[in-house]
Design a protein around this motif. Structure first.
Motif, PDB file in Angstrom:
ATOM      1  N   ILE A  25       0.842  -1.205   0.000  1.00 20.86           N
ATOM      2  CA  ILE A  25       0.000   0.000   0.000  1.00 20.86           C
ATOM      3  C   ILE A  25       0.869   1.244   0.000  1.00 20.86           C
ATOM      4  CG2 ILE A  25      -1.717   1.334   1.305  1.00 20.86           C
ATOM      5  CD1 ILE A  25      -2.581  -1.391   2.487  1.00 20.86           C
ATOM      6  N   GLY A  26       0.540   2.171  -0.863  1.00 21.39           N
ATOM      7  CA  GLY A  26       1.224   3.454  -0.871  1.00 21.39           C
ATOM      8  C   GLY A  26       0.210   4.570  -0.936  1.00 21.39           C
ATOM      9  N   ARG A  27       0.697   5.783  -0.947  1.00 17.52           N
ATOM     10  CA  ARG A  27      -0.191   6.949  -1.008  1.00 17.52           C
ATOM     11  C   ARG A  27       0.223   7.798  -2.185  1.00 17.52           C
ATOM     12  NH1 ARG A  27       1.876   5.431   3.355  1.00 17.52           N
ATOM     13  NH2 ARG A  27       0.494   4.386   4.834  1.00 17.52           N
ATOM     14  N   VAL A  28      -0.728   8.068  -3.022  1.00 20.88           N
ATOM     15  CA  VAL A  28      -0.434   8.886  -4.193  1.00 20.88           C
ATOM     16  C   VAL A  28      -0.874  10.314  -3.906  1.00 20.88           C
ATOM     17  CG1 VAL A  28      -2.571   8.165  -5.338  1.00 20.88           C
ATOM     18  CG2 VAL A  28      -0.699   9.093  -6.693  1.00 20.88           C
ATOM     19  N   VAL A  29      -0.010  11.227  -4.250  1.00 21.50           N
ATOM     20  CA  VAL A  29      -0.211  12.637  -3.950  1.00 21.50           C
ATOM     21  C   VAL A  29      -0.407  13.369  -5.258  1.00 21.50           C
ATOM     22  CG1 VAL A  29       0.938  14.698  -3.071  1.00 21.50           C
ATOM     23  CG2 VAL A  29       1.157  12.529  -1.850  1.00 21.50           C
ATOM     24  N   PHE A  30      -1.527  14.068  -5.361  1.00 20.93           N
ATOM     25  CA  PHE A  30      -1.857  14.731  -6.606  1.00 20.93           C
ATOM     26  C   PHE A  30      -2.618  16.015  -6.292  1.00 20.93           C
ATOM     27  CE2 PHE A  30      -6.294  13.182  -6.637  1.00 20.93           C
ATOM     28  CZ  PHE A  30      -6.190  12.140  -5.729  1.00 20.93           C
ATOM     29  N   THR A  31      -3.105  16.650  -7.313  1.00 23.68           N
ATOM     30  CA  THR A  31      -3.859  17.877  -7.125  1.00 23.68           C
ATOM     31  C   THR A  31      -5.294  17.624  -7.556  1.00 23.68           C
ATOM     32  OG1 THR A  31      -1.899  19.201  -7.521  1.00 23.68           O
ATOM     33  CG2 THR A  31      -3.993  20.313  -7.752  1.00 23.68           C
ATOM     34  N   ASP A  32      -6.235  18.004  -6.714  1.00 24.78           N
ATOM     35  CA  ASP A  32      -7.641  17.789  -7.006  1.00 24.78           C
ATOM     36  C   ASP A  32      -8.364  19.121  -6.862  1.00 24.78           C
ATOM     37  OD1 ASP A  32     -10.008  16.252  -7.490  1.00 24.78           O
ATOM     38  OD2 ASP A  32     -10.459  16.379  -5.345  1.00 24.78           O
ATOM     39  N   PHE A  71       4.515   9.586  -4.919  1.00 29.47           N
ATOM     40  CA  PHE A  71       4.013   8.319  -4.402  1.00 29.47           C
ATOM     41  C   PHE A  71       4.822   7.983  -3.162  1.00 29.47           C
ATOM     42  CE2 PHE A  71       3.755   3.707  -4.187  1.00 29.47           C
ATOM     43  CZ  PHE A  71       2.388   3.538  -4.269  1.00 29.47           C
ATOM     44  N   GLU A  72       4.137   7.809  -2.040  1.00 32.78           N
ATOM     45  CA  GLU A  72       4.839   7.627  -0.770  1.00 32.78           C
ATOM     46  C   GLU A  72       4.469   6.311  -0.117  1.00 32.78           C
ATOM     47  OE1 GLU A  72       5.376   8.434   3.728  1.00 32.78           O
ATOM     48  OE2 GLU A  72       3.635   7.718   2.608  1.00 32.78           O
ATOM     49  N   THR A  73       5.467   5.651   0.461  1.00 31.31           N
ATOM     50  CA  THR A  73       5.218   4.515   1.329  1.00 31.31           C
ATOM     51  C   THR A  73       6.036   4.727   2.598  1.00 31.31           C
ATOM     52  OG1 THR A  73       7.014   3.221   0.375  1.00 31.31           O
ATOM     53  CG2 THR A  73       4.842   2.885  -0.554  1.00 31.31           C
ATOM     54  N   ASP A  74       5.557   4.174   3.669  1.00 31.57           N
ATOM     55  CA  ASP A  74       6.334   4.247   4.906  1.00 31.57           C
ATOM     56  C   ASP A  74       5.962   3.101   5.811  1.00 31.57           C
ATOM     57  OD1 ASP A  74       3.948   4.986   6.409  1.00 31.57           O
ATOM     58  OD2 ASP A  74       4.217   7.026   5.696  1.00 31.57           O
ATOM     59  N   GLU A  75       6.736   2.923   6.839  1.00 33.45           N
ATOM     60  CA  GLU A  75       6.455   1.888   7.833  1.00 33.45           C
ATOM     61  C   GLU A  75       7.070   2.353   9.139  1.00 33.45           C
ATOM     62  OE1 GLU A  75       6.200  -2.215   5.985  1.00 33.45           O
ATOM     63  OE2 GLU A  75       7.730  -2.522   7.516  1.00 33.45           O
ATOM     64  N   PHE A  76       6.295   2.233  10.214  1.00 32.11           N
ATOM     65  CA  PHE A  76       6.782   2.665  11.522  1.00 32.11           C
ATOM     66  C   PHE A  76       6.562   1.565  12.536  1.00 32.11           C
ATOM     67  CE2 PHE A  76       5.400   6.443   9.237  1.00 32.11           C
ATOM     68  CZ  PHE A  76       6.599   7.103   9.173  1.00 32.11           C
TER      69      PHE A  76
END
Lengths: 137, 137
Positions: A25-32, A71-76
């Motif tokens: 799973i990642g997060r896509v960052v765009f303009t809406d 596009f961002e992914t992370d894990e903590f």
């Protein structure tokens, strides 16, 4: 070990791609509508191309095609208070070719829907950066 | 139960704020050198204001002040393949007043650093939206 201006460990591009590949799973960052937008999405890596699966009616399918996205992914780990974050940037393109769609559907492990419920957005990675991150539990 | 165009359950603003308050880490979405950027950050809610803690040298401290940003939190359960995502939008402001900084440092549970290592960015929520999300494990 390279540190950034905030004292965080900078990851190499190879480490970034390896970490990207480790999460579904990642997060896509765009303009809406001229506002910053962000949305979680299932994805796989196809080489160094991010393959996002979405649905025809989704905001993402409309807004994140033929444009530059992040596009961002992370894990903590809340136990240790450490984690990582990787951000890739590239030009997103909606896949319209049925043959390419079928190939990506198989690649992403999703059943190929003949009724067109799978829509793919591909983003070849142009830039990637990542950090080891300290967090508070 | 309200569904969006992609068939996902739409959360009410109250549910969104409650879920925001339940997590210590979010992702702030901003623009860095004309490119979309996203960065994880520790935060707390102060009423309906997102309080982000950062460091003086960080990209975030420079780029995400006095501008409209998005702030996203999410949580996914790989066992059930379900989760949620909440995105807030607002105008971010860097806190420069020492008294306000001290109050926010106490609020966020961070020790107040007299050497100025705590920098806060506040974002009063102007818009909030959220979805229950289906994911693949």
């Amino acid at each position: 070990m390279k540190l950034d201006s905030a004292g965080l460990q900078v990851l190499s591009p190879a480490e970034c791609v390896e970490l990207l590949a480790s999460t579904p799973i990642g997060r896509v960052v765009f303009t809406d509508h001229a506002l910053p937008a962000v949305q979680p999405v299932n994805f796989v890596l196809d080489g160094t191309t991010v393959v996002m699966r979405t649905t025809p009616g989704s905001k993402l399918a409309v807004a994140a095609r033929n444009t530059v996205v992040a596009f961002e992914t992370d894990e903590f780990d809340p136990e240790t208070g450490t984690g990582w974050s990787v951000t890739a940037i590239g030009y997103a393109r909606a896949v319209t070719d049925p043959v390419e769609t079928e190939r990506l559907a198989h690649l992403s492990g999703a059943p190929w829907s003949p009724d067109g419920n799978d829509r793919f957005i591909v983003m070849p990675i142009r830039q990637v950066s990542g950090r080891r991150v300290r967090v508070r539990p």
